[in-house]
Scaffold this active site. Structure first.
Site, PDB file in Angstrom:
ATOM      1  N   CYS A 186       0.821  -1.206   0.000  1.00 62.63           N
ATOM      2  CA  CYS A 186       0.000   0.000   0.000  1.00 62.63           C
ATOM      3  C   CYS A 186       0.857   1.260   0.000  1.00 62.63           C
ATOM      4  O   CYS A 186       0.466   2.287  -0.540  1.00 62.63           O
ATOM      5  CB  CYS A 186      -0.915   0.015   1.211  1.00 62.63           C
ATOM      6  SG  CYS A 186      -2.158  -1.286   1.122  1.00 62.63           S
ATOM      7  N   CYS A 333      14.329   1.968   1.659  1.00 63.19           N
ATOM      8  CA  CYS A 333      13.032   2.541   1.284  1.00 63.19           C
ATOM      9  C   CYS A 333      12.197   2.592   2.554  1.00 63.19           C
ATOM     10  O   CYS A 333      12.741   2.566   3.656  1.00 63.19           O
ATOM     11  CB  CYS A 333      12.358   1.740   0.165  1.00 63.19           C
ATOM     12  SG  CYS A 333      11.748   0.126   0.680  1.00 63.19           S
TER      13      CYS A 333
END
Ligand SMILES: [Zn+2]
Length: 375
Positions: A186, A333
């Site tokens: 998501c 990330c």
């Protein structure tokens, strides 16, 4: 399992339904349901199953509550930030319905533990956002003969299907090719916050129907939902006789982790770093490896590690020359998925011994620097 006076009062609206009644409510009380993933799908599924009086609920999640979860993961409130999802979810469900038993499994489901975890449950509701977990849970349910309700969401769309071993196709019949590694989550793809509310509630509906034996389950029917058009579609799916796990001559006879690409690449030279091992590498600064942040620009601008070079995933192929071939570049990330793919790409482009920050900057913020804002 008979109902107490208090339970009769609590479930009165169920008892009034002829289709459920006392007998159905007693089945719910006796039921043991495992919810895999206390996220967007698992939240509404868990809340409704707890409210419905599902006697034993297990919550599997190894993650912690992050502020960006609150847009859709209604099991948690702001007070739960940083807490274990399994534990915070257990507390919330216990407060909602003290008549039931809630078990927190703060762990990652793996081939090594999936049998032991599933052994205590009759039915599984999958709301995991990982493809690898989805296949593992499907295979384990087929092999252990457990019904499975499985849903998935992406941006504005969702899908759901129910699998009952020997009564219809399984997830692998639908999607035989397991692509390995981490699916876009998501954080990368974005998701309409209310979307998992719809799909997770449908999952709870299917679970209640299976437990009480009412209605017609979504067997061999893949139901898709398009929130933008507000349309449901249904696709008929047949069991595949050549399915690797539920077919006539199955090749999968034990749950297994999908090592294939992901694990092989790790053995081939992608190093996995914990936040603490990365912290050790970054000191002294003069000897630190190149640090590549592969998030989108806006995420990077919100907060990043000192000295990190921002090369978004979408630009990685064109800008790969900016990454030193030697020196063991470290990729980061948000949660470690994109950076793992970046490691693979870098390795293929000749970057020696790339490393991935496992758990991403969320893990860094949780374990090293809580002041780092992570978008
Ligand atoms: Zn199958």
């Amino acid at each position: 399992m008979t109902l107490s006076a208090l339970e009769r009062a609590r479930y009165q609206r169920h008892l009034s339904l002829q289709e459920i009644g006392v007998a159905g409510q007693e089945k719910l009380k006796a039921a043991r349901v495992l919810i895999v993933g206390a996220g967007g799908l698992g939240s509404p599924a868990a809340l409704y199953l707890a409210a419905a009086g599902c006697g034993t609920l297990g919550l599997v999640d190894f993650d912690r509550v992050d502020v960006s979860n609150l847009q859709r993961q209604v099991l948690f409130d702001s007070g739960a930030l940083g807490h274990s999802k399994a534990e915070a979810g257990r507390a919330r469900l216990a407060a909602l319905n003290p008549e039931i038993r809630v078990v927190a499994h703060a762990l990652e489901l793996k081939a090594a533990n999936v049998r032991a975890v599933l052994a205590d449950y009759d039915l599984v509701v999958d709301g995991s956002d990982r493809l690898s977990t989805r296949y593992l849970v499907n295979d384990a349910c087929v092999l252990l003969g457990r019904p499975l309700v499985s849903a998935a969401i992406h941006r504005f769309e969702g899908q759901i299907m129910t699998y009952v071993p020997r009564r219809g196709p399984c997830y692998r019949c639908l999607f035989p090719q397991a692509s390995d590694g981490v699916v876009a989550n998501c954080a990368e793809a974005g998701v309409l916050g209310v979307l998992p509310g719809v799909l997770g509630t449908l999952e709870a509906t299917e679970a209640i129907k299976l437990i009480t034996g009412i209605g017609t389950p979504l067997l061999g029917r893949l139901l898709t939902y398009d929130a933008l058009e507000l349309r449901f579609h249904e696709f008929r799916v047949a069991r595949r006789r050549d399915c690797a796990v539920c077919g006539d001559a199955p090749t999968i006879t034990e749950p297994h982790d999908p090592p294939a690409a992901a694990a092989r690449e790790m053995l081939d030279g992608v190093r996995r770093l914990t936040p603490h091992s990365l912290q050790a590498l970054l000191e002294p600064r003069s000897a630190a490896p190149p640090l590549i942040d592969v998030r989108e620009r806006w995420e990077y601008d919100t907060g990043h590690l000192p000295g990190a070079l921002n090369i978004p995933m979408s630009e990685l192929a064109q800008r790969i020359a900016e990454i030193p071939r030697a020196g063991g570049a470290v990729f980061v990330c948000r949660s470690g998925g994109r950076s793992m793919r970046a490691c693979t790409i870098a390795l293929g482009a000749g970057v020696a011994s790339p490393a991935n920050l496992e758990g991403g900057l969320l893990a860094w913020a949780a374990e090293i620097d809580p002041t780092l804002p992570v978008a």
